[in-house]
Design a protein around this motif. Sequence first.
Motif, short mmCIF file in Angstrom:
data_model
loop_
_atom_site.label_atom_id
_atom_site.label_comp_id
_atom_site.label_asym_id
_atom_site.label_seq_id
_atom_site.Cartn_x
_atom_site.Cartn_y
_atom_site.Cartn_z
N ARG A 188 3.02 8.72 -11.01
CA ARG A 188 2.15 9.52 -10.15
C ARG A 188 2.23 9.04 -8.69
O ARG A 188 2.29 9.84 -7.76
N GLN A 189 2.25 7.73 -8.50
CA GLN A 189 2.34 7.18 -7.15
C GLN A 189 3.72 7.46 -6.54
O GLN A 189 3.83 7.76 -5.34
N HIS A 234 0.86 -1.18 0.00
CA HIS A 234 0.00 0.00 0.00
C HIS A 234 0.90 1.24 0.00
O HIS A 234 2.13 1.12 -0.10
N PHE A 235 0.31 2.41 0.13
CA PHE A 235 1.10 3.64 0.05
C PHE A 235 2.17 3.70 1.13
O PHE A 235 3.30 4.13 0.88
N PRO A 240 2.63 4.46 -12.51
CA PRO A 240 3.58 4.38 -11.39
C PRO A 240 4.22 5.72 -11.03
O PRO A 240 4.47 5.98 -9.86
N LYS A 289 3.97 11.09 -5.36
CA LYS A 289 3.28 11.27 -4.09
C LYS A 289 4.16 10.79 -2.93
O LYS A 289 4.23 11.44 -1.87
N LEU A 322 5.05 1.74 0.04
CA LEU A 322 5.78 2.42 -1.02
C LEU A 322 6.71 3.49 -0.45
O LEU A 322 7.86 3.64 -0.90
N LEU A 352 -1.46 -0.90 -3.81
CA LEU A 352 -0.82 -0.26 -4.97
C LEU A 352 -1.17 -1.04 -6.22
O LEU A 352 -1.50 -2.22 -6.16
#
Length: 303
Positions: A257-258, A24-25, A255, A261, A28, A250
Amino acid sequence: MTCSQPTSSAYRGRFAPSPTGPLHFGSLVAAVGSYLEARSRHGEWLVRIENLDPLREVPGVSGEILSILDAMGMEWDGDVVYQNKRHKLYKAALATLERQHLIYTCTCSRKEIADSTIMGIDGPVYPGTCRGRSLHKGRLGAKRLRTDNKPIEFNDALQGRVRQRLESAIGDFVLQRADGVFAYQLAVVVDDAEQGVTHVVRGEDLLSSTPRQIYLQQLLGYPIPSYLHIPVAVDAQGTKLSKQTCAARLNAYDPVRQLMKAIRFLGQRPPAELINEDIASFWKWATENWKQEMIPRKTAEIC
């Protein structure tokens, strides 16, 4: 994705996810932080799957984790290591501690511990109930490590000076459960030493575990890595994003854009137009412009 030729470097970092659910974020953020610390120093970056507990491992997730890292353009060095194939190493380390008379069998239940002790920084402090007991040989129980109250101190690269007295803050802690599963604290120490990890970059929620790991490193004669604990992502209620709280997984789409962030969460300031570039261009900019001193120290809510 595995780099074809591992680099020769004094810096060796790692990312060690647990396959109890998809990335998940928050995962990441940890991956990106450790990756950029390693690559900005021309170091190696290893991937280790921490699948100690077969009952908690979700089938297929290990492969999904590697696929997501690949889709994000994150290249690891050497082979991926799986903890469930390393039990002989953990058993040998436990035997070394047993020879030092530092291990004893504990038959206390969680309820018994909770009812007879005080709360510490990481749950109930084990009161040492079984430390002096003579149990019948072969009786099943957890294997605990004797602690003392000498302060364990280290300097975290982001959080600063940390000092903890294990006996009063944690108590004697488990290295192997009664069902035979080795504990995270033992496995991570053995793996980091065996893999030659020099720098550990991970979430600030693991900061309180570090003194236990340093204590083990000292007892086992292992080198002590440098530590950097980065902020963890939380939701609007202040709860850490995790698999247990059903954080959004995720995906391999969009990719950059993620990743944008994630590095913004880590205090970096990428130009807005970078979002329209390809992954290679993103990593080139991120690696060349990574600034550790810009990472915020504490947890933060994601947007």
